[in-house]
Design an enzyme around this catalytic site. Structure first.
Site, short mmCIF file in Angstrom:
data_model
loop_
_atom_site.label_atom_id
_atom_site.label_comp_id
_atom_site.label_asym_id
_atom_site.label_seq_id
_atom_site.Cartn_x
_atom_site.Cartn_y
_atom_site.Cartn_z
N SER A 7 0.86 -1.20 0.00
CA SER A 7 0.00 0.00 0.00
C SER A 7 0.88 1.24 0.00
O SER A 7 1.64 1.46 0.95
CB SER A 7 -0.90 0.00 1.23
N HIS A 32 -1.38 -1.41 -4.19
CA HIS A 32 -2.61 -1.05 -3.49
C HIS A 32 -2.63 0.47 -3.29
O HIS A 32 -1.71 1.04 -2.71
CB HIS A 32 -2.65 -1.78 -2.15
N ASP A 34 -4.73 3.64 -1.78
CA ASP A 34 -5.79 4.00 -0.82
C ASP A 34 -6.32 5.40 -1.10
O ASP A 34 -5.58 6.38 -1.04
CB ASP A 34 -5.23 3.95 0.61
N MET A 36 -8.90 8.22 0.11
CA MET A 36 -9.67 8.64 1.30
C MET A 36 -10.21 10.05 1.10
O MET A 36 -9.51 10.91 0.55
CB MET A 36 -8.77 8.62 2.54
N HIS A 65 -8.49 1.10 -3.68
CA HIS A 65 -9.37 0.92 -2.53
C HIS A 65 -10.03 2.25 -2.20
O HIS A 65 -9.41 3.15 -1.65
CB HIS A 65 -8.50 0.42 -1.35
N MET A 67 -12.07 4.48 -0.09
CA MET A 67 -12.65 4.71 1.24
C MET A 67 -13.34 6.07 1.18
O MET A 67 -12.90 7.05 1.77
CB MET A 67 -11.55 4.67 2.31
N MET A 136 -11.28 -5.62 6.01
CA MET A 136 -10.42 -4.68 6.75
C MET A 136 -10.05 -5.31 8.09
O MET A 136 -10.93 -5.77 8.83
CB MET A 136 -11.15 -3.35 7.00
N GLY A 141 -8.49 4.28 7.49
CA GLY A 141 -8.18 5.71 7.63
C GLY A 141 -6.70 6.00 7.76
O GLY A 141 -6.24 7.04 7.34
N GLY A 143 -2.49 4.22 8.04
CA GLY A 143 -1.55 3.11 8.05
C GLY A 143 -0.98 2.94 9.44
O GLY A 143 -1.20 3.77 10.32
N GLY A 144 -0.27 1.85 9.65
CA GLY A 144 0.46 1.66 10.90
C GLY A 144 -0.36 1.30 12.11
O GLY A 144 0.10 1.43 13.25
N ASP A 174 -6.53 -6.32 4.72
CA ASP A 174 -5.87 -5.01 4.70
C ASP A 174 -5.84 -4.39 6.10
O ASP A 174 -6.88 -4.13 6.69
CB ASP A 174 -6.67 -4.10 3.74
N GLY A 175 -4.61 -4.17 6.59
CA GLY A 175 -4.44 -3.44 7.84
C GLY A 175 -3.64 -4.20 8.87
O GLY A 175 -4.03 -5.29 9.28
N GLY A 196 1.26 -2.05 4.19
CA GLY A 196 1.65 -0.65 4.06
C GLY A 196 2.94 -0.37 4.80
O GLY A 196 4.04 -0.46 4.24
C1 DX5 Z 1 -5.99 1.68 5.90
C2 DX5 Z 1 -5.65 1.39 4.46
C3 DX5 Z 1 -4.55 0.41 4.33
C4 DX5 Z 1 -3.25 0.87 4.92
C5 DX5 Z 1 -2.57 -0.32 5.49
O1 DX5 Z 1 -7.13 2.44 5.97
O2 DX5 Z 1 -6.76 0.87 3.76
O3 DX5 Z 1 -4.37 -0.04 3.00
O4 DX5 Z 1 -2.39 1.49 3.99
O5 DX5 Z 1 -1.42 0.08 6.15
P1 DX5 Z 1 -0.74 -0.85 7.25
O6 DX5 Z 1 -0.29 -2.10 6.53
O7 DX5 Z 1 0.39 -0.02 7.77
O8 DX5 Z 1 -1.77 -1.15 8.29
ZN ZN Z 2 -6.37 -0.13 1.76
#
Ligand code: DX5
Ligand code: ZN
Length: 217
Positions: A7, A32, A34, A36, A65, A67, A136, A141, A143-144, A174-175, A196
Site C-alpha cells: 500500500s 494497493h 488508498d 480517502m 481501494h 474509502m 479490513m 483511515g 496506516g500503521g 488489509d491493515g 503498508g
Molecule cells: C488503511 C488502508 C490500508 C493501509 C494499510 O485504511 O486501507 O491499505 O495502507 O497500512 P498498514 O499495513 O500499515 O496497516
Molecule cells: Zn487499503
C-alpha cells in the site's frame, strides 16, 4: 500462491515513482492505492490524477481501494485513470449491486470491502457478483495500526462460504499485516495481503516479500 499488495499510503510520496518501481522489482504482485475523502474516513489522500500518473510508473495491476462516501460519483474517473480493480465499501454504498455492476461494465474488476465490525451477512446477495472481498483488519483511515485479531475468524468463515458455493472470489486482507502475523492471515485463507508500513518502512522490500512467502511453504 498468495499475492502481496504493497500500500503506497506508507511510501515516500516525494519519490513515489521510484518507490513503486522498487516494490515491483522486489516482487510485489499488485500496487494497493488508498483513496480517502475525509468523510467516510477521517483522512484525505489522493485522487484520479495521481492514480493516472502511478499507472504510467508501473506495469503491476492497480488495486484501488475507495474509502469514500457515495463511491458511484467517482467510479468513471478512477476507471479512466487506469484502475485494474476498484473496491468500494459496503458501508458507503446504498445500491451495492448497481455499483458493482457499474464497475464491471467499465472493464474493471470489482470488489466489496467490509469494515472490521461489519458482518459477513451483507455479502449474502452480492458475493456471486464480485471478483474479490477486501476484509479490513483495522478501522480504515490510517496506516500503521494494529491488526484486529477477530479478523482471522472472519477470513476463515468467508473462505468456507466461498469454497462451499464454489465461487471464484479472492479474499484480500488489509491493515496491520507484517512479516510476523502474515502466516496466520494466510493460514486463515487470505489470497492477497495488503502491506503498508511493514513494507514501505522496511529497509529492504525484497526481504519483506521473502519473509512473507516463507510462511507459505
Ligand atoms: C488503511 C488502508 C490500508 C493501509 C494499510 O485504511 O486501507 O491499505 O495502507 O497500512 P498498514 O499495513 O500499515 O496497516
Ligand atoms: Zn487499503
Amino acid at each position: 500462491m498468495v499475492k502481496i499488495a504493497p500500500s503506497i499510503l506508507s511510501a515516500d510520496f516525494s519519490k513515489l515513482g521510484d518507490e513503486i518501481k522498487e516494490a515491483e522489482e522486489a516482487g510485489a504482485d499488485l500496487i494497493h492505492v488508498d483513496i480517502m475523502d475525509g468523510h467516510f474516513v477521517p483522512n484525505i489522500t489522493i485522487g484520479p490524477p495521481v492514480v493516472k500518473s502511478i499507472k504510467k510508473a508501473s506495469t503491476l495491476p492497480l488495486d484501488v481501494h475507495l474509502m469514500i462516501d457515495d463511491p458511484d460519483r467517482y467510479i468513471d474517473a478512477f476507471a479512466k485513470a487506469g484502475s485494474d480493480m476498484i473496491t468500494i465499501h459496503a458501508e458507503a454504498s446504498v445500491h451495492l449491486n448497481r455499483s458493482i455492476h457499474y464497475i464491471k461494465n467499465n472493464g474493471v474488476k470489482a470488489a466489496v470491502s467490509l469494515n472490521p465490525a461489519t458482518s459477513l451477512d451483507v455479502l449474502d446477495f452480492i458475493l456471486s457478483e464480485v471478483d474479490m472481498v477486501l476484509l479490513m483488519s483495522v478501522n480504515p483511515g490510517f496506516g500503521g495500526q494494529e491488526f484486529i485479531p477477530q479478523t482471522l475468524y472472519k477470513i476463515k468463515r468467508l473462505k468456507d462460504i466461498i469454497r462451499d458455493k464454489k465461487y471464484n472470489v479472492d479474499i484480500e486482507v488489509d491493515g496491520g499485516i507484517n512479516t510476523h502475523n502474515a502466516g496466520d492471515v494466510i493460514k486463515a485463507g487470505a489470497d492477497i495481503l495488503v502491506m503498508g508500513s511493514a513494507f514501505f518502512h522496511a529497509d529492504n522490500y525484497a526481504e519483506v516479500i521473502k519473509a512473507v512467502r516463507k510462511h507459505i511453504q
